[in-house]
Design a protein around this motif. Structure first.
Motif, PDB file in Angstrom:
ATOM      1  N   ARG A  15      -6.181   7.831   4.017  1.00 52.51           N
ATOM      2  CA  ARG A  15      -4.845   8.369   3.759  1.00 52.51           C
ATOM      3  C   ARG A  15      -4.449   9.272   4.914  1.00 52.51           C
ATOM      4  NH1 ARG A  15      -1.299   9.857  -0.498  1.00 52.51           N
ATOM      5  NH2 ARG A  15      -0.300  11.879  -0.151  1.00 52.51           N
ATOM      6  N   ARG A  75      -3.713   1.474   5.044  1.00 50.64           N
ATOM      7  CA  ARG A  75      -3.968   2.205   3.811  1.00 50.64           C
ATOM      8  C   ARG A  75      -2.818   3.120   3.406  1.00 50.64           C
ATOM      9  NH1 ARG A  75      -9.579   2.508   5.345  1.00 50.64           N
ATOM     10  NH2 ARG A  75     -10.609   0.667   4.487  1.00 50.64           N
ATOM     11  N   GLY A  76      -2.112   3.739   4.358  1.00 52.19           N
ATOM     12  CA  GLY A  76      -1.085   4.693   3.961  1.00 52.19           C
ATOM     13  C   GLY A  76      -0.139   5.038   5.092  1.00 52.19           C
ATOM     14  N   ARG A  99       0.795  -1.216   0.000  1.00 51.59           N
ATOM     15  CA  ARG A  99       0.000   0.000   0.000  1.00 51.59           C
ATOM     16  C   ARG A  99       0.835   1.278   0.000  1.00 51.59           C
ATOM     17  NH1 ARG A  99      -2.827  -3.097  -1.714  1.00 51.59           N
ATOM     18  NH2 ARG A  99      -4.809  -3.936  -0.919  1.00 51.59           N
ATOM     19  N   ASP A 100       1.905   1.345   0.818  1.00 53.27           N
ATOM     20  CA  ASP A 100       2.650   2.601   0.887  1.00 53.27           C
ATOM     21  C   ASP A 100       4.021   2.362   1.498  1.00 53.27           C
ATOM     22  OD1 ASP A 100       3.038   5.296   0.474  1.00 53.27           O
ATOM     23  OD2 ASP A 100       1.519   5.981   1.901  1.00 53.27           O
ATOM     24  N   ASP A 107      -1.713  12.497   5.802  1.00 49.39           N
ATOM     25  CA  ASP A 107      -0.746  13.483   5.323  1.00 49.39           C
ATOM     26  C   ASP A 107      -0.255  14.308   6.501  1.00 49.39           C
ATOM     27  OD1 ASP A 107      -0.704  12.863   2.618  1.00 49.39           O
ATOM     28  OD2 ASP A 107      -2.401  14.158   2.156  1.00 49.39           O
TER      29      ASP A 107
END
Length: 266
Positions: A147, A102-103, A63-64, A149
């Motif tokens: 996500r 997910r991230g 995924r990341d 950030d």
């Protein structure tokens, strides 16, 4: 100047910044991970040899990726967070069993943030042994985070704001132990948010499927705020001397408002 890195990346590709002291970006694909660095001005970027994925990782579940401290890198597969360091992979258990990852994001202070369907996890300073879970009990508005950030801190050495981006439900900022949610068209061009960040002046920027939006702070006195609201009310809601609701003919354009009659007019 544009320089291209020509390399076989396999299937799927994610990018994550490496430690600033290490430089470059980590690439993640079906082949595993590798570190790409920019070369000299007149040279092409270089790429390290691919490091094969963990043998336990399910195929097509990457995924990341994000860099940890020098020589370390974190990779989120759907069901497990891994750390690669000292030429070996290590699975990092999180508190919530069966969480779907997910991230990933890295804060300037080295914290590693993990987005999943149970909220967020924070690895303090990138230390796998110091894990904090921010779920419903910690005040996160929704636990289904698509996500994560990280923005820029408002002052040098300050905490960077963290943004949890939800699945079609807007975005929340976590800063100074507090959550703030931006959810509706009042704040966002769309609730489908793809990315979010903050600038040092405190402005918040959101990328959505209907464009980019900015939310900024404006310092004013209570009297100034009251005057602003009164002027807006008088200019847009005055119908024969009474306050009336307004229908916008163009969404978001207050100049297109048309007042309507109401049972409370008299």
């Amino acid at each position: 100047q544009v320089r291209h890195l020509v390399v076989d990346i396999g299937e799927g590709l994610a990018l994550g910044l490496a430690d600033p002291a290490e430089g470059g970006v980590w690439l993640l694909s079906s082949l595993g991970i590798c570190l790409a660095r920019a070369g000299a001005v007149d040279a092409q970027p270089t790429c390290s040899d691919w490091i094969a994925p963990p043998t336990q990782a399910a195929e097509d579940s990457a995924r990341d990726v994000v860099g940890g401290s020098v020589g370390a890198v974190f990779v989120a597969y759907e069901d497990t967070l891994y750390r690669y360091a000292d030429d070996a992979w290590a699975a990092l258990p999180l508190a919530a069993a069966q969480a779907k990852l997910r991230g990933l994001a890295r804060a300037p202070d080295g914290d590693i943030w993990v987005a999943c369907d149970r909220g967020l996890y924070r690895l303090a300073g990138g230390d796998p042994s110091v894990v904090e879970h921010l779920g419903g009990d910690a005040g996160i508005p929704f636990e289904g985070v698509a996500r994560v950030d990280v923005g820029m801190p408002a002052e040098e050495g300050g905490d960077a704001p963290v943004f949890a981006i939800f699945e079609g439900a807007g975005v929340a900022r976590y800063a100074r132990g507090r959550w703030d949610l931006w959810h509706s068209r009042t704040w966002l061009p769309s609730r489908q948010v793809f990315a979010a960040t903050a600038t040092p002046d405190g402005s918040l920027w959101f990328a959505t499927d209907r464009g980019v939006g900015e939310v900024y702070l404006q310092t004013m006195t209570l009297e100034d705020k009251a005057r602003l609201l009164e002027e807006g009310t008088a200019s847009r809601h005055d119908r024969f001397g009474y306050f009336s609701p307004t229908n916008l003919q163009v969404p978001g354009d207050v100049s297109s408002g048309v007042t309507r009659d109401d049972d409370n007019d008299g």
